[in-house]
Design a protein around this motif. Sequence first.
Motif, PDB file in Angstrom:
ATOM      1  N   LEU A 150       0.825  -1.206   0.000  1.00 29.49           N
ATOM      2  CA  LEU A 150       0.000   0.000   0.000  1.00 29.49           C
ATOM      3  C   LEU A 150       0.859   1.257   0.000  1.00 29.49           C
ATOM      4  O   LEU A 150       0.461   2.304  -0.523  1.00 29.49           O
ATOM      5  CB  LEU A 150      -0.926   0.007   1.223  1.00 29.49           C
ATOM      6  CG  LEU A 150      -2.092  -0.980   1.217  1.00 29.49           C
ATOM      7  CD1 LEU A 150      -2.788  -0.980   2.561  1.00 29.49           C
ATOM      8  CD2 LEU A 150      -3.054  -0.661   0.094  1.00 29.49           C
ATOM      9  N   VAL A 151       2.046   1.148   0.577  1.00 33.18           N
ATOM     10  CA  VAL A 151       2.989   2.268   0.590  1.00 33.18           C
ATOM     11  C   VAL A 151       4.037   2.102  -0.503  1.00 33.18           C
ATOM     12  O   VAL A 151       4.394   3.067  -1.185  1.00 33.18           O
ATOM     13  CB  VAL A 151       3.672   2.382   1.970  1.00 33.18           C
ATOM     14  CG1 VAL A 151       4.724   3.477   1.950  1.00 33.18           C
ATOM     15  CG2 VAL A 151       2.637   2.656   3.052  1.00 33.18           C
ATOM     16  N   SER A 206      -3.048  10.313  -8.537  1.00 33.30           N
ATOM     17  CA  SER A 206      -3.614   9.667  -7.344  1.00 33.30           C
ATOM     18  C   SER A 206      -5.083  10.032  -7.179  1.00 33.30           C
ATOM     19  O   SER A 206      -5.904   9.198  -6.782  1.00 33.30           O
ATOM     20  CB  SER A 206      -2.832  10.082  -6.095  1.00 33.30           C
ATOM     21  OG  SER A 206      -1.476   9.672  -6.186  1.00 33.30           O
ATOM     22  N   VAL A 228      -9.328   4.762   0.006  1.00 36.42           N
ATOM     23  CA  VAL A 228      -8.237   4.406   0.920  1.00 36.42           C
ATOM     24  C   VAL A 228      -6.889   4.493   0.207  1.00 36.42           C
ATOM     25  O   VAL A 228      -5.930   5.068   0.731  1.00 36.42           O
ATOM     26  CB  VAL A 228      -8.453   2.992   1.493  1.00 36.42           C
ATOM     27  CG1 VAL A 228      -7.216   2.520   2.244  1.00 36.42           C
ATOM     28  CG2 VAL A 228      -9.663   2.977   2.421  1.00 36.42           C
ATOM     29  N   LEU A 229      -6.816   3.940  -0.997  1.00 43.46           N
ATOM     30  CA  LEU A 229      -5.558   3.949  -1.748  1.00 43.46           C
ATOM     31  C   LEU A 229      -5.155   5.376  -2.138  1.00 43.46           C
ATOM     32  O   LEU A 229      -3.972   5.737  -2.073  1.00 43.46           O
ATOM     33  CB  LEU A 229      -5.695   3.079  -3.002  1.00 43.46           C
ATOM     34  CG  LEU A 229      -5.967   1.592  -2.745  1.00 43.46           C
ATOM     35  CD1 LEU A 229      -6.144   0.846  -4.059  1.00 43.46           C
ATOM     36  CD2 LEU A 229      -4.851   0.962  -1.931  1.00 43.46           C
ATOM     37  N   ILE A 281      -3.828   7.179   0.974  1.00 45.39           N
ATOM     38  CA  ILE A 281      -2.462   6.756   1.301  1.00 45.39           C
ATOM     39  C   ILE A 281      -1.457   7.425   0.369  1.00 45.39           C
ATOM     40  O   ILE A 281      -0.405   7.910   0.798  1.00 45.39           O
ATOM     41  CB  ILE A 281      -2.344   5.222   1.220  1.00 45.39           C
ATOM     42  CG1 ILE A 281      -3.150   4.574   2.343  1.00 45.39           C
ATOM     43  CG2 ILE A 281      -0.879   4.782   1.297  1.00 45.39           C
ATOM     44  CD1 ILE A 281      -3.229   3.065   2.260  1.00 45.39           C
ATOM     45  N   ALA A 299      -1.158  11.060   1.331  1.00 44.10           N
ATOM     46  CA  ALA A 299      -0.391  11.180   2.578  1.00 44.10           C
ATOM     47  C   ALA A 299       1.102  11.062   2.284  1.00 44.10           C
ATOM     48  O   ALA A 299       1.926  11.776   2.876  1.00 44.10           O
ATOM     49  CB  ALA A 299      -0.829  10.100   3.565  1.00 44.10           C
ATOM     50  N   LEU A 300       1.447  10.180   1.353  1.00 41.40           N
ATOM     51  CA  LEU A 300       2.836  10.029   0.942  1.00 41.40           C
ATOM     52  C   LEU A 300       3.344  11.307   0.276  1.00 41.40           C
ATOM     53  O   LEU A 300       4.487  11.732   0.494  1.00 41.40           O
ATOM     54  CB  LEU A 300       2.952   8.845  -0.023  1.00 41.40           C
ATOM     55  CG  LEU A 300       4.363   8.384  -0.391  1.00 41.40           C
ATOM     56  CD1 LEU A 300       5.132   7.920   0.837  1.00 41.40           C
ATOM     57  CD2 LEU A 300       4.295   7.253  -1.419  1.00 41.40           C
TER      58      LEU A 300
END
Length: 276
Positions: free
Chosen positions: A47-48, A91, A134-135, A138, A141-142
């Motif tokens: 996921l990261v 994203s 959710v993806l 993430i 957030a990255l």
Amino acid sequence: MSIGLGGRGNPLALLIQAKRYRSLIYSLVHRDITMRFRQSAFSFLWLVLQPLFLLLVYSFVFQVVMRVRWQDAAFSNGNVPVGLILFTGLSVYTLLADALIRCPAIISSSTSYVKKVVFPLALLPMIVVFSALVLAAIALALVVLISIGFIGHVSMWTPLIIVPLLALACMALGIGWYMAALGVYFRDINQITPFLSTILLFTAPICYPKTMVPEQFGRLLRFNPLTIPVETIRAMIFGGDFSFDVLGIYCLIAAVIMVTGYLFFQKLRVGFADVL
């Protein structure tokens, strides 16, 4: 005979029933994400790792190889890497793209839920959108963490990126309900939506700044549902101008699309069992 999520024709019941089925929604979203990385050694670490690898690829190709410069005066910080700008837009795009591509077949590929099990069918498009949300969260957030580490700071408005992101999720959910219902009766939609997704990608300022678009075509960008959330999220992270009024109107439109999409799904749901 299956049941829908909430009372037929009652949009307010959607919120009530969504709360009622929250444990089921969580379980199905968890399973949907898990299925993406099943039998992989790193499991949820992907996921990261996955968005991180994509970010590195974008940065290398567009900055090192092609030496692209993002000429957009809207950003107060001119040191934002092009790869980071592109990755932010992509994203956000994947949130809507998942709904467009996966939802048309979500009902027809779940015939056991339609015919044999008492199951809230309206949950299925929700699972697709929530997993994509959710993806996307993430990945963003990255972006924020890398911006802090690479540039040294982010905009004071960064925590508010959740607003345009959730607005886009609501719009994607409404579109997902439309696509899921239509996909039962018109199977060709499965072939059309990938092309539509590509069109939306290249007609939104994702791979290029909106300042590059000629004025006579620039107005067309406003009709793309990705333009406002992409532009707003970038401005909120990297610093730049955005309008709360425009964002508010977008949120209202997204809510209308979500509610009408739900009503449309409920209207056509009664015939799913007969068609499938």
